[in-house]
Design an enzyme around this catalytic site. Structure first.
Site, PDB file in Angstrom:
ATOM      1  N   HIS A  30     -63.093 -24.257 -54.997  1.00 25.82           N
ATOM      2  CA  HIS A  30     -61.877 -24.177 -56.207  1.00 25.82           C
ATOM      3  C   HIS A  30     -62.598 -24.150 -57.231  1.00 25.82           C
ATOM      4  CE1 HIS A  30     -58.768 -25.389 -53.302  1.00 25.82           C
ATOM      5  NE2 HIS A  30     -59.323 -25.709 -52.615  1.00 25.82           N
ATOM      6  N   TYR A  44     -64.280 -36.269 -52.226  1.00 27.60           N
ATOM      7  CA  TYR A  44     -64.112 -35.879 -53.778  1.00 27.60           C
ATOM      8  C   TYR A  44     -64.736 -36.711 -54.835  1.00 27.60           C
ATOM      9  CZ  TYR A  44     -60.673 -32.383 -51.993  1.00 27.60           C
ATOM     10  OH  TYR A  44     -60.296 -31.714 -51.458  1.00 27.60           O
ATOM     11  N   ASN A  51     -52.522 -27.586 -51.483  1.00 29.05           N
ATOM     12  CA  ASN A  51     -52.755 -26.007 -51.535  1.00 29.05           C
ATOM     13  C   ASN A  51     -51.467 -25.391 -51.368  1.00 29.05           C
ATOM     14  OD1 ASN A  51     -55.505 -25.833 -51.377  1.00 29.05           O
ATOM     15  ND2 ASN A  51     -55.661 -25.859 -49.186  1.00 29.05           N
TER      16      ASN A  51
HETATM   17 FE1  HDD Z   1     -60.826 -29.743 -51.108  1.00 32.37          FE
HETATM   18  C1  HDD Z   1     -61.803 -29.587 -54.151  1.00 32.37           C
HETATM   19  C2  HDD Z   1     -57.430 -28.860 -51.690  1.00 32.37           C
HETATM   20  C3  HDD Z   1     -59.940 -29.859 -47.473  1.00 32.37           C
HETATM   21  C4  HDD Z   1     -63.799 -31.282 -50.242  1.00 32.37           C
HETATM   22  N1  HDD Z   1     -59.916 -29.221 -52.726  1.00 32.37           N
HETATM   23  C5  HDD Z   1     -60.569 -29.117 -53.994  1.00 32.37           C
HETATM   24  C6  HDD Z   1     -59.385 -28.799 -54.941  1.00 32.37           C
HETATM   25  C7  HDD Z   1     -58.311 -28.586 -54.084  1.00 32.37           C
HETATM   26  C8  HDD Z   1     -58.448 -28.890 -52.925  1.00 32.37           C
HETATM   27  C9  HDD Z   1     -57.014 -28.129 -54.728  1.00 32.37           C
HETATM   28  C10 HDD Z   1     -59.565 -28.381 -56.048  1.00 32.37           C
HETATM   29  C11 HDD Z   1     -59.052 -29.735 -57.090  1.00 32.37           C
HETATM   30  C12 HDD Z   1     -59.561 -29.372 -58.543  1.00 32.37           C
HETATM   31  O1  HDD Z   1     -58.612 -28.569 -58.911  1.00 32.37           O
HETATM   32  O2  HDD Z   1     -60.321 -29.839 -59.279  1.00 32.37           O
HETATM   33  N2  HDD Z   1     -59.096 -29.251 -49.861  1.00 32.37           N
HETATM   34  C13 HDD Z   1     -57.937 -29.039 -50.669  1.00 32.37           C
HETATM   35  C14 HDD Z   1     -56.923 -29.184 -49.373  1.00 32.37           C
HETATM   36  C15 HDD Z   1     -57.693 -29.339 -48.146  1.00 32.37           C
HETATM   37  C16 HDD Z   1     -59.112 -29.472 -48.608  1.00 32.37           C
HETATM   38  C17 HDD Z   1     -55.513 -28.885 -49.496  1.00 32.37           C
HETATM   39  C18 HDD Z   1     -57.224 -29.642 -46.674  1.00 32.37           C
HETATM   40  C19 HDD Z   1     -55.901 -29.992 -46.425  1.00 32.37           C
HETATM   41  N3  HDD Z   1     -61.587 -30.397 -49.297  1.00 32.37           N
HETATM   42  C20 HDD Z   1     -61.257 -30.496 -48.132  1.00 32.37           C
HETATM   43  C21 HDD Z   1     -62.065 -30.985 -47.098  1.00 32.37           C
HETATM   44  C22 HDD Z   1     -63.259 -31.344 -47.950  1.00 32.37           C
HETATM   45  C23 HDD Z   1     -62.794 -30.926 -49.414  1.00 32.37           C
HETATM   46  C24 HDD Z   1     -61.797 -31.326 -45.708  1.00 32.37           C
HETATM   47  C25 HDD Z   1     -64.423 -32.203 -47.633  1.00 32.37           C
HETATM   48  C26 HDD Z   1     -64.613 -32.789 -46.334  1.00 32.37           C
HETATM   49  N4  HDD Z   1     -62.502 -30.085 -52.152  1.00 32.37           N
HETATM   50  C27 HDD Z   1     -63.640 -30.914 -51.572  1.00 32.37           C
HETATM   51  C28 HDD Z   1     -64.433 -31.363 -52.578  1.00 32.37           C
HETATM   52  C29 HDD Z   1     -63.747 -30.614 -53.941  1.00 32.37           C
HETATM   53  C30 HDD Z   1     -62.548 -30.051 -53.169  1.00 32.37           C
HETATM   54  C31 HDD Z   1     -65.751 -30.807 -52.246  1.00 32.37           C
HETATM   55  C32 HDD Z   1     -64.548 -29.549 -54.601  1.00 32.37           C
HETATM   56  C33 HDD Z   1     -64.547 -30.180 -56.167  1.00 32.37           C
HETATM   57  C34 HDD Z   1     -63.648 -31.307 -56.070  1.00 32.37           C
HETATM   58  O3  HDD Z   1     -63.541 -31.588 -54.821  1.00 32.37           O
HETATM   59  O4  HDD Z   1     -63.449 -32.255 -57.220  1.00 32.37           O
HETATM   60  O5  HDD Z   1     -64.809 -32.452 -52.919  1.00 32.37           O
END
Ligand code: HDD
Length: 702
Positions: A87, A374, A160
């Site tokens: 993202h 996160y 999402n």
């Molecule tokens: Fe995630 C970012 C949504 C599964 C780890 N995720 C991130 C963002 C969204 C989602 C909208 C962007 C937030 C922003 O705008 O800053 N992610 C989801 C959804 C998931 C999902 C709806 C499943 C239902 N994500 C998911 C899993 C993991 C992550 C299973 C790790 C175990 N996601 C992350 C992250 C991020 C992230 C690496 C990257 C930047 C951030 O968090 O702030 O932690």
């Protein structure tokens, strides 16, 4: 060396410039009469010269004692922070959420239960796979993350635009992301799932099929961030004042309706305007409009959840709206653009861990993993544990605890007591016992049994809901899904991967697998892969459709009017006025931005040059052209593509009598969405809709 500075030197330092201020190289610094603050170093020291480094001699080496230069460059060298690992690319907007229907029966969260209350919010809408500078209109899932600055603490609903996720367990997330991102040896393709590693991974992972079908449908290419739905995805819990818990799913519905792009259009927009979605959201709010999404919930008791044929803790499943109708809660209104992209987008930190009393987690194993990831990633990106103090992340309610120090600590905590319990500081913060505190619901821990790396048997059916999604689509939508799958798989070089995907698709629907195989030029699909659980057949669901949800409002849409020399000014102005009155954003496009003389002798105020404004950037187009001009444009590939693409992208076209030659050369055939430019009323009624009936005439249906 003599100075060529022509300004009063004193005025350059601060205050009002008396003359146009010029530097030693002739650089213009300041208009005469303008008022300005003094330029300083990061430490506040006033700077006299911001153009020339300190040199030992006019042609000599630079001096290390040039503290102004060192101050400037060492800051610049650190301007970037790591982009989000997923993202990375997103757009933000601010506003408020207003509760319109109290959920007090289910939750003590005031944001959801105090009717009429407005809670400030910031929303970040993003793509998943691409880097920070990638194009907006790629095929991808979109992030739909909202931070509610509630009076009980920050609540982040990090969802999402697709209600289910690829995988069931957070353990797989890094592998999924590595598979979809650029391949690590070559560094491409960017922001695209159409490559071997992604399809290799998903072909080995049958649980991905449901999400895959959604993202291969038109939902994977939204028309606008304003016209996509949002979902919390996981099952969460709501807890009421009696301590009773209900499972809950969150849904956002755009008031502008759901609308998507056509693949060929999305590809062309990516080249013409990679910022298409970001610009659209910005311009809409900048123009004074509000972007609104309604929030709904589905609630269910433990008993209802237990009776479902799938597990509510499985994030690859949705809860059918037919059985559990959406209940309205309120509306999010986005009405303010960020004033600084870095501060309000790059530094914005979400976490599903950020909840408030009355909202709680479920045991969904994907959610549980996210609860760790996160905040961990924020520590890395934002340099330590104090990111909640950044303006954009700061709770708007009181924060009081004994967390201390750390990188980028902004608070100056006074006093000798930094621990709890204590009696030395009787007025310091204490545990709350007023019923308003967060206390985890015991439901989260009622499961018992031997610990292990296991998957519940109730997670085994990977295909029933994927099948229902496909069966629920109209014939056209189905053929878009088939075409998307055939396109993506055609980009896969390893033929074995194609076969494995087809074998998985066979479990979803044999007709789907056969059509994708045909699209690839294969004689037949291989037999279905062995399934962990045989899928059931379920009735199609209207709620899962895409086309039927389009609100088709003209307001907020963009229309290009192509004009040229001798365009009829009266006809043009009348069309423009009627479109503007309906809230349509009108742009006049012409072969050049200056020098277009209309029929009445006036010069047109052109907004954009034809070759920088292809029709894919607009919802509909009008051609208000004199016959001679149309004839000349019929020999201009840009103009022909403009019209041919509008037709191929199923858009409404209004054309003056004179435009005939251009229409003919571009292959435009008459249908419901081709109207005379004098008939503004009909055109306005059509600008938001697509001529779906035209589709089989312009594209082979797979
Ligand atoms: Fe995630 C970012 C949504 C599964 C780890 N995720 C991130 C963002 C969204 C989602 C909208 C962007 C937030 C922003 O705008 O800053 N992610 C989801 C959804 C998931 C999902 C709806 C499943 C239902 N994500 C998911 C899993 C993991 C992550 C299973 C790790 C175990 N996601 C992350 C992250 C991020 C992230 C690496 C990257 C930047 C951030 O968090 O702030 O932690």
């Amino acid at each position: 060396m003599g100075s060529v500075r022509s300004a009063n030197k004193k005025s350059l330092l601060a205050g009002t410039a008396m003359f146009e201020a010029r530097g030693k190289g002739g650089e213009i610094h300041q208009r005469a009469g303008a008022k300005s603050a003094a330029l300083t170093t990061g430490e506040g020291t006033r700077i006299s010269d911001n153009q020339n480094t300190l040199r030992a001699a006019p042609r000599g080496a630079s001096l290390i004692s040039d503290m102004v230069f060192l101050d400037k460059l060492s800051h610049f060298d650190r301007e970037r922070i790591p982009e989000r690992v997923v993202h990375a690319r997103g757009a933000v907007a601010k506003g408020y959420f207003q509760c319109t229907h109290s959920l007090a029966k289910y939750t003590t969260a005031r944001v959801l239960s105090v009717k009429g209350q407005k809670t400030p919010v910031i929303a970040r809408l993003s793509t998943v796979a691409g880097g920070r500078g990638s194009a907006d209109t790629v095929r991808d899932t979109r992030g739909f993350a909202v931070k509610f600055y509630t009076d009980q603490g920050n609540w982040d609903l990090v969802g999402n635009n697709i209600p289910v996720f690829f995988i069931q367990d957070a353990m797989k997330f890094p592998d999924l992301v590595h598979a979809v991102k650029q391949e690590p040896d070559r560094g491409f393709p960017s922001a695209a799932s159409a490559h071997d590693t992604f399809w290799d991974f998903v072909s080995l992972m049958p649980e991905t099929m449901h999400h895959l079908l959604w993202v291969m449908s038109d939902r994977g290419i939204p028309r606008s961030l304003r016209t996509m739905e949002g979902f919390g995805v996981h099952t969460y819990r709501l807890v009421n004042a009696k301590g009773e818990s209900h499972f809950v799913k969150f849904h956002w519905r755009p008031q502008a309706g759901l609308q998507c792009l056509i693949w060929d259009e999305a590809v062309k927009i990516a080249g013409a305007d990679p910022d298409f979605h970001r610009r659209d959201l910005w311009e809409c709010i900048d123009g004074g409009s509000e972007v609104r999404y309604d929030l709904f919930v589905q609630t269910l008791t433990q008993k209802q959840a237990d009776a479902l044929p799938f597990d509510v803790l499985d994030p690859t499943k949705l809860i059918p709206e037919e059985d559990f109708p959406l209940q309205p809660v309120g509306t999010m209104v986005l009405n303010e653009n960020p004033s600084n992209f870095f501060a309000e987008n790059e530094q914005l930190a979400f976490s599903p861990m950020h909840i408030v009393p009355g909202i709680d987690f479920s045991n969904d194993p994907l959610l549980q993993g996210r609860l760790f990831s996160y905040n961990d990633t924020q520590m890395h990106r934002l340099g330590g544990p104090n990111f909640a103090q950044l303006e954009v992340n700061r709770p708007r309610c009181p924060v009081a605890n004994f967390q201390r120090d750390g990188f980028a600590q902004h608070a100056k905590h006074a006093g000798r007591v930094a621990y709890e319990p204590n009696l030395l500081d009787p007025s310091g913060p204490r545990e709350a016992a007023d019923g308003l505190m967060y206390a985890p619901h015991p439901g989260a821990d009622t499961e018992s049994g031997p610990a292990g790396r296991v998957r519940a048997e109730s997670f085994a059916d990977h295909f029933t809901q994927a099948r229902q999604f496909f069966k629920s689509q109209t014939a056209l939508q189905q053929s878009h899904i088939v075409a998307a799958l055939a396109f993506e798989l055609s980009k896969v070089q390893a033929t074995e991967i194609r076969q494995r995907v087809l074998a998985q698709l066979g479990n979803v629907d044999s007709d789907l697998a056969a059509r994708v195989a045909k699209g690839l030029g294969l004689k037949a699909a291989p037999p279905p892969a062995p399934a962990a659980k045989t899928p059931r057949s379920v009735a199609p669901s209207a709620a899962l459709q895409t086309e039927s949800k389009d609100a088709l409002q003209a307001g907020g849409r963009a229309v290009a009017i192509l004009i040229d020399t001798n365009t009829d000014a009266k006809q043009l102005n009348s069309l423009k006025a009627k479109l503007s009155a309906a809230g349509v954003k009108v742009k006049l496009i012409a072969p050049s931005v200056h020098g277009i003389k209309l029929h009445d002798g006036t010069e047109a105020a052109v907004d954009g040059q034809l070759d920088g404004n292809p029709s894919c950037l607009f919802d509909a187009v009008a051609l208000v052209l004199a016959a001679d001009a149309a004839k000349a444009l019929a020999k201009n590939a840009c103009a022909v593509d403009f019209v041919r693409d509008a037709f191929g992208h199923l858009k409404a076209i209004a054309a003056s009598q004179g435009a005939e030659t251009l229409l003919t050369v571009a292959g435009v055939a008459t249908d419901t969405h081709i109207v005379n430019a004098t008939d503004a009323k009909s055109f306005v009624a059509l600008v938001a809709s697509r001529a779906w009936a035209r589709e089989p005439k312009v594209r082979p249906q797979l």
